[in-house]
Design an enzyme around this catalytic site. Structure first.
Site, PDB file in Angstrom:
ATOM      1  N   ASP A  11       0.874  -1.181   0.000  1.00  0.00           N
ATOM      2  CA  ASP A  11       0.000   0.000   0.000  1.00  0.00           C
ATOM      3  C   ASP A  11       0.903   1.220   0.000  1.00  0.00           C
ATOM      4  O   ASP A  11       2.115   1.123   0.216  1.00  0.00           O
ATOM      5  CB  ASP A  11      -0.878  -0.026   1.266  1.00  0.00           C
ATOM      6  CG  ASP A  11      -1.773   1.205   1.391  1.00  0.00           C
ATOM      7  OD1 ASP A  11      -2.407   1.585   0.385  1.00  0.00           O
ATOM      8  OD2 ASP A  11      -1.831   1.802   2.479  1.00  0.00           O
ATOM      9  N   SER A  12       0.291   2.386  -0.198  1.00  0.00           N
ATOM     10  CA  SER A  12       1.062   3.628  -0.134  1.00  0.00           C
ATOM     11  C   SER A  12       1.517   3.929   1.297  1.00  0.00           C
ATOM     12  O   SER A  12       2.319   4.829   1.499  1.00  0.00           O
ATOM     13  CB  SER A  12       0.195   4.782  -0.631  1.00  0.00           C
ATOM     14  OG  SER A  12      -0.942   4.899   0.204  1.00  0.00           O
ATOM     15  N   TYR A  43      -0.595   8.370  -2.570  1.00  0.00           N
ATOM     16  CA  TYR A  43      -0.633   7.982  -3.981  1.00  0.00           C
ATOM     17  C   TYR A  43      -1.811   8.680  -4.676  1.00  0.00           C
ATOM     18  O   TYR A  43      -1.774   8.901  -5.884  1.00  0.00           O
ATOM     19  CB  TYR A  43      -0.818   6.468  -4.112  1.00  0.00           C
ATOM     20  CG  TYR A  43       0.429   5.620  -3.999  1.00  0.00           C
ATOM     21  CD1 TYR A  43       1.635   6.138  -3.500  1.00  0.00           C
ATOM     22  CD2 TYR A  43       0.415   4.285  -4.399  1.00  0.00           C
ATOM     23  CE1 TYR A  43       2.765   5.340  -3.393  1.00  0.00           C
ATOM     24  CE2 TYR A  43       1.547   3.479  -4.301  1.00  0.00           C
ATOM     25  CZ  TYR A  43       2.713   4.002  -3.797  1.00  0.00           C
ATOM     26  OH  TYR A  43       3.822   3.204  -3.702  1.00  0.00           O
ATOM     27  N   GLY A  44      -2.850   8.979  -3.901  1.00  0.00           N
ATOM     28  CA  GLY A  44      -4.079   9.524  -4.479  1.00  0.00           C
ATOM     29  C   GLY A  44      -3.916  10.871  -5.171  1.00  0.00           C
ATOM     30  O   GLY A  44      -4.787  11.300  -5.919  1.00  0.00           O
ATOM     31  N   CYS A  74      -4.393  -1.490  -1.877  1.00  0.00           N
ATOM     32  CA  CYS A  74      -4.525  -0.044  -2.083  1.00  0.00           C
ATOM     33  C   CYS A  74      -5.434   0.143  -3.296  1.00  0.00           C
ATOM     34  O   CYS A  74      -5.120  -0.357  -4.384  1.00  0.00           O
ATOM     35  CB  CYS A  74      -3.138   0.531  -2.358  1.00  0.00           C
ATOM     36  SG  CYS A  74      -3.118   2.273  -2.805  1.00  0.00           S
ATOM     37  N   ASN A  75      -6.559   0.821  -3.106  1.00  0.00           N
ATOM     38  CA  ASN A  75      -7.469   1.035  -4.237  1.00  0.00           C
ATOM     39  C   ASN A  75      -6.796   1.871  -5.322  1.00  0.00           C
ATOM     40  O   ASN A  75      -6.973   1.612  -6.519  1.00  0.00           O
ATOM     41  CB  ASN A  75      -8.732   1.758  -3.776  1.00  0.00           C
ATOM     42  CG  ASN A  75      -9.620   0.878  -2.934  1.00  0.00           C
ATOM     43  OD1 ASN A  75      -9.348   0.650  -1.759  1.00  0.00           O
ATOM     44  ND2 ASN A  75     -10.672   0.363  -3.539  1.00  0.00           N
ATOM     45  N   THR A  76      -6.047   2.874  -4.894  1.00  0.00           N
ATOM     46  CA  THR A  76      -5.433   3.799  -5.849  1.00  0.00           C
ATOM     47  C   THR A  76      -4.416   3.059  -6.719  1.00  0.00           C
ATOM     48  O   THR A  76      -4.424   3.190  -7.952  1.00  0.00           O
ATOM     49  CB  THR A  76      -4.745   4.952  -5.082  1.00  0.00           C
ATOM     50  OG1 THR A  76      -5.686   5.499  -4.154  1.00  0.00           O
ATOM     51  CG2 THR A  76      -4.269   6.034  -6.025  1.00  0.00           C
ATOM     52  N   CYS A 185     -10.954   3.340  -0.021  1.00  0.00           N
ATOM     53  CA  CYS A 185      -9.504   3.516   0.190  1.00  0.00           C
ATOM     54  C   CYS A 185      -9.174   2.733   1.451  1.00  0.00           C
ATOM     55  O   CYS A 185      -9.922   2.804   2.439  1.00  0.00           O
ATOM     56  CB  CYS A 185      -9.176   4.993   0.372  1.00  0.00           C
ATOM     57  SG  CYS A 185      -7.533   5.321   1.061  1.00  0.00           S
ATOM     58  N   THR A 186      -8.087   1.981   1.405  1.00  0.00           N
ATOM     59  CA  THR A 186      -7.796   1.075   2.527  1.00  0.00           C
ATOM     60  C   THR A 186      -7.342   1.805   3.797  1.00  0.00           C
ATOM     61  O   THR A 186      -7.260   1.186   4.856  1.00  0.00           O
ATOM     62  CB  THR A 186      -6.738   0.032   2.117  1.00  0.00           C
ATOM     63  OG1 THR A 186      -5.573   0.715   1.636  1.00  0.00           O
ATOM     64  CG2 THR A 186      -7.281  -0.882   1.045  1.00  0.00           C
ATOM     65  N   HIS A 187      -7.043   3.085   3.689  1.00  0.00           N
ATOM     66  CA  HIS A 187      -6.746   3.857   4.907  1.00  0.00           C
ATOM     67  C   HIS A 187      -8.021   4.133   5.713  1.00  0.00           C
ATOM     68  O   HIS A 187      -7.969   4.292   6.932  1.00  0.00           O
ATOM     69  CB  HIS A 187      -6.118   5.214   4.551  1.00  0.00           C
ATOM     70  CG  HIS A 187      -4.645   5.166   4.267  1.00  0.00           C
ATOM     71  ND1 HIS A 187      -4.128   4.575   3.142  1.00  0.00           N
ATOM     72  CD2 HIS A 187      -3.583   5.656   4.964  1.00  0.00           C
ATOM     73  CE1 HIS A 187      -2.809   4.708   3.162  1.00  0.00           C
ATOM     74  NE2 HIS A 187      -2.454   5.356   4.256  1.00  0.00           N
TER      75      HIS A 187
HETATM   76  N1  DGL Z   1      -4.658   3.363   0.794  1.00  0.00           N
HETATM   77  C1  DGL Z   1      -4.775   3.852  -0.499  1.00  0.00           C
HETATM   78  C2  DGL Z   1      -6.031   3.469  -1.237  1.00  0.00           C
HETATM   79  O1  DGL Z   1      -6.603   2.466  -0.914  1.00  0.00           O
HETATM   80  C3  DGL Z   1      -4.125   5.103  -0.969  1.00  0.00           C
HETATM   81  C4  DGL Z   1      -4.164   6.342  -0.189  1.00  0.00           C
HETATM   82  C5  DGL Z   1      -3.211   7.344  -0.785  1.00  0.00           C
HETATM   83  O2  DGL Z   1      -2.009   7.088  -0.716  1.00  0.00           O
HETATM   84  O3  DGL Z   1      -3.672   8.341  -1.337  1.00  0.00           O
HETATM   85  O4  DGL Z   1      -6.452   4.131  -2.140  1.00  0.00           O
END
Ligand code: DGL
Length: 274
Positions: A11-12, A43-44, A74-76, A185-187
């Site tokens: 993940d990011s 990453y977004g 990570c979705n992004t 988003c996984t965060h």
């Molecule tokens: N956890 C990430 C996701 O699922 C990315 C968050 C990020 O780095 O912007 O999208």
């Protein structure tokens, strides 16, 4: 006792640990190798090309560590890199994330659902595809949450400032009568209690970590690479940021890490996991 083959998860930053927690619970015999690219979060707000470059180097580093399958937690990164990574490493089973629009559409009675995600995910083709495949006439309100993943990554899980930010995004969706809210988003599962408090009891908050763990289990079985049931599972973590930053999140998720080490980006774009 057999030796567990590694599953790479990345993940990011710390967000993918919410997925690692579900995998640990569902597949306790597996050896998990987690990389959080905290040096490059968020990453977004990056371009798809940059995200693909990081994701490729991370995948190579995890494969070099003995991983036989990769979870893009990570979705992004999944929206930007899953297709190209599958093409580049055809022998490697990948599991990627996609916003859980399908269960939200199955749940809704009002015909309106919300999605919270990063800007890159909201603008991605993967997001448009998910809506096209699963919305079936349901209105899907997509809210980019600029700055949210970064705050969570810095250890902010609650407080008035975060609440005000989330209210600014969620209350307009409540006014449009959503009854399901997807954490895209996984965060975001790390601030789920705050999101649920704002959304109220009439809105189901949906995130796909257990579904991802189940999909991974199927893939491991299909490829014949599941760990022997008597193997002793483990979780080894690397971060391009500060290892100490992982401790509160691991605690919050009830996860034990066998090690948390520093991963280093090299000047040629490679990632070194010592
Ligand atoms: N956890 C990430 C996701 O699922 C990315 C968050 C990020 O780095 O912007 O999208």
């Amino acid at each position: 006792m057999g030796t567990a083959q590694g599953i790479g998860i990345f993940d990011s930053g710390i967000g993918g640990l919410s997925i690692a927690a579900a995998i640990r619970q569902a597949l306790p015999a597996e050896r998990l190798l987690y990389f959080g690219d905290n040096a490059h979060v968020p990453y977004g707000e990056r371009t798809a090309a940059e995200i693909l470059e990081f994701s490729t180097a991370i995948t190579e580093a995890l494969l070099a560590k003995g991983c036989r399958s990769i979870v893009i937690a990570c979705n992004t990164a999944s929206s930007a890199a899953l297709g190209p990574l599958r093409a580049k490493f055809p022998h490697v089973p990948f599991v990627g994330m996609e916003p859980a629009v399908k269960p939200a559409v199955e749940h809704t009675r009002t015909g309106v659902v919300g999605v919270l995600a990063t800007r890159a995910t909201v603008e991605s083709k993967a997001m448009a595809d998910v809506v096209e495949r699963f919305a079936h006439g349901v209105e899907v309100i997509q809210q980019p949450c600029t700055g949210l993943a970064q705050r969570i990554d810095a250890g902010q899980f609650d407080g008035p400032e975060l609440e005000a930010l989330l209210r600014g995004w969620i209350e307009p969706m409540l006014a449009r009568n959503i009854d399901a809210l997807v954490l895209g988003c996984t965060h975001y599962p790390l601030v789920r209690p705050l999101i649920e408090r704002i959304a109220g009891p009439g809105v189901r908050v949906i995130e796909p970590s257990m579904a991802i763990a189940r999909r991974l289990a199927q893939q491991l079985e299909q490829h014949g690479i599941a760990a022997p049931a008597d193997a002793k599972g483990s979780l080894e973590c690397w971060t391009s940021g500060e290892p100490a930053g992982f401790t509160p999140v691991l605690e919050k998720l009830g996860l034990h890490a066998d090690s948390i080490c520093k991963g280093r980006w090299l000047s040629n774009g490679d990632l070194a996991l010592g």
